[in-house]
Design an enzyme around this catalytic site. Structure first.
Site, PDB file in Angstrom:
ATOM      1  N   CYS A  51       0.876  -1.254  -0.010  1.00  0.00           N
ATOM      2  CA  CYS A  51       0.107  -0.071  -0.046  1.00  0.00           C
ATOM      3  C   CYS A  51       0.796   1.291  -0.238  1.00  0.00           C
ATOM      4  CB  CYS A  51      -0.823  -0.040   1.265  1.00  0.00           C
ATOM      5  SG  CYS A  51      -1.984   1.567   1.330  1.00  0.00           S
ATOM      6  N   CYS A  55       0.492   4.963   6.815  1.00  0.00           N
ATOM      7  CA  CYS A  55      -0.062   4.792   8.073  1.00  0.00           C
ATOM      8  C   CYS A  55       1.031   4.336   9.049  1.00  0.00           C
ATOM      9  CB  CYS A  55      -1.248   3.773   8.028  1.00  0.00           C
ATOM     10  SG  CYS A  55      -2.496   4.446   6.822  1.00  0.00           S
ATOM     11  N   CYS A  58       0.768   0.497  10.291  1.00  0.00           N
ATOM     12  CA  CYS A  58       0.430  -0.619   9.324  1.00  0.00           C
ATOM     13  C   CYS A  58       1.559  -1.180   8.629  1.00  0.00           C
ATOM     14  CB  CYS A  58      -0.717  -0.201   8.153  1.00  0.00           C
ATOM     15  SG  CYS A  58      -1.188  -1.325   7.101  1.00  0.00           S
ATOM     16  N   CYS A  95     -15.925  -9.816   6.297  1.00  0.00           N
ATOM     17  CA  CYS A  95     -15.359  -8.521   5.720  1.00  0.00           C
ATOM     18  C   CYS A  95     -14.029  -8.781   4.907  1.00  0.00           C
ATOM     19  CB  CYS A  95     -14.856  -7.607   7.264  1.00  0.00           C
ATOM     20  SG  CYS A  95     -16.202  -7.428   8.278  1.00  0.00           S
ATOM     21  N   CYS A 126     -19.106  -6.699   4.083  1.00  0.00           N
ATOM     22  CA  CYS A 126     -18.241  -5.530   4.498  1.00  0.00           C
ATOM     23  C   CYS A 126     -17.017  -5.563   3.898  1.00  0.00           C
ATOM     24  CB  CYS A 126     -17.907  -5.232   6.006  1.00  0.00           C
ATOM     25  SG  CYS A 126     -17.236  -3.928   6.531  1.00  0.00           S
TER      26      CYS A 126
END
Length: 328
Positions: A51, A55, A58, A95, A126
């Site tokens: 990604c 963050c 993460c 999810c 989700c």
């Protein structure tokens, strides 16, 4: 439901004597939710690592040095097989999370097929895919997506200390797109990132003053992963694990200020004692992720949760969430 909570009011809740806070939270909880029922959810990483966001918590960030390799989006059949296993284990909601800044339009056909396939099994669906454009939210809604997860993570003031590649307002824009498409909102954050009590107050207030409270509010305890900014920063310090009572207080204040929302114990549960988790359930938490893994970090597992439920006299939730009943 009140959406005009002030920080002064929320700070006063945090400051209540612990037994008074717990009594108030449980009273609010029982007014709107069935006592002793906890929703079981399963979380699957459908696209892991790589990604571009930074963050600080993460392990899937490309800037983290965790050794996690970027993977391609899973095949639809693989995801549906995992969903079937989750349903067989008693999960009500499935999810799916992808380590993207935002989904590309070329990925949407596969994502939509995953939603439709899981929905056809009778599971709630989700997804968390990063930021969404309005047309992408509309595609997910048409496929039958029940919830979209997009956490605000922390208070507006502390946000820039955790993430610099997108703003707090970017988060709110995606929530607006999700709401406009008619999808239920799953939005919470992480505590134990070195933030102050004032930041936890600001975090709860940001959620509790949204025009409509999130239907689902995940409260995560930071899992400090080596190689992430926060994992390395907090390692071997007293801040590496949030005080259990302070965590329970955060859950209780979330329950009081957002009475109809599902409050979910999310990441960090694998390091919590059963006594701490029991206090969280007393404080109004009524949803958990079960299974052995949460995206890339460990989780307690179905057997451990089953044993805990038996000891505490809890049972899996089977009915509709209160906010969805009210909306209908």
């Amino acid at each position: 439901m009140r959406t005009d909570w002030t920080r002064t009011e929320i700070a006063a809740l945090f400051d209540l004597p612990f037994d008074d806070l717990m009594f108030r939270a449980q009273t609010v909880h029982r007014a709107h939710h069935a006592a002793g029922e906890v929703q079981l959810c399963t979380l699957l990483s459908i696209k892991t690592g790589g990604c571009p966001e930074d963050c600080g918590y993460c392990s899937q960030s490309a800037s983290a040095e965790t050794g996690l390799k970027a993977e391609k989006l899973m095949e639809v059949d693989e995801v549906l097989a995992a969903a079937a296993d989750a349903k067989a284990s008693g999960s009500q909601r499935f999810c799916m999370g992808a380590a993207w800044r935002n989904p590309k339009d070329r990925d949407m056909d596969a994502v939509v097929s995953m939603v439709a396939g899981v929905k056809a099994m009778g599971l709630e669906t989700c997804m968390t895919l990063g930021m969404l454009e309005p047309h992408q939210a509309a595609q997910l809604a048409e496929a039958g997506l029940d919830y979209y997860n997009h956490n605000i993570d922390t208070s507006p003031e502390n946000y820039g200390n955790v993430i610099t590649t997108r703003t707090f307002e970017d988060r709110l824009d995606t929530l607006d797109h999700v709401r406009a498409a008619g999808i239920n909102v799953c939005c919470g954050g992480i505590v134990g990132m070195g933030e102050t009590r004032a930041d936890r107050v600001g975090f709860v207030q940001a959620l509790a003053t949204l025009e409509r409270h999130p239907e689902s509010v995940p409260v995560n305890a930071l899992v400090p992963v080596k190689g992430t900014v926060l994992g390395d920063m907090l390692a071997d310090t007293p801040l590496a694990k949030i005080d259990d009572i302070e965590f329970v207080r955060t859950v209780a204040v979330a329950r009081i200020t957002m009475p109809l929302s599902m409050v979910r114990l999310s990441a960090g549960r694998e390091s919590m004692s059963e006594a701490t988790q029991a206090l969280c359930f007393m404080a109004g938490a009524n949803s958990i992720f079960t299974g052995d893994k949460l995206l890339t970090t460990g989780n307690r597992g179905d057997s451990a949760d089953g044993a805990m439920f038996a000891r505490l006299g809890l049972r899996p939730m089977v009915g509709e969430e209160p906010m969805r009943v009210v909306a209908a």
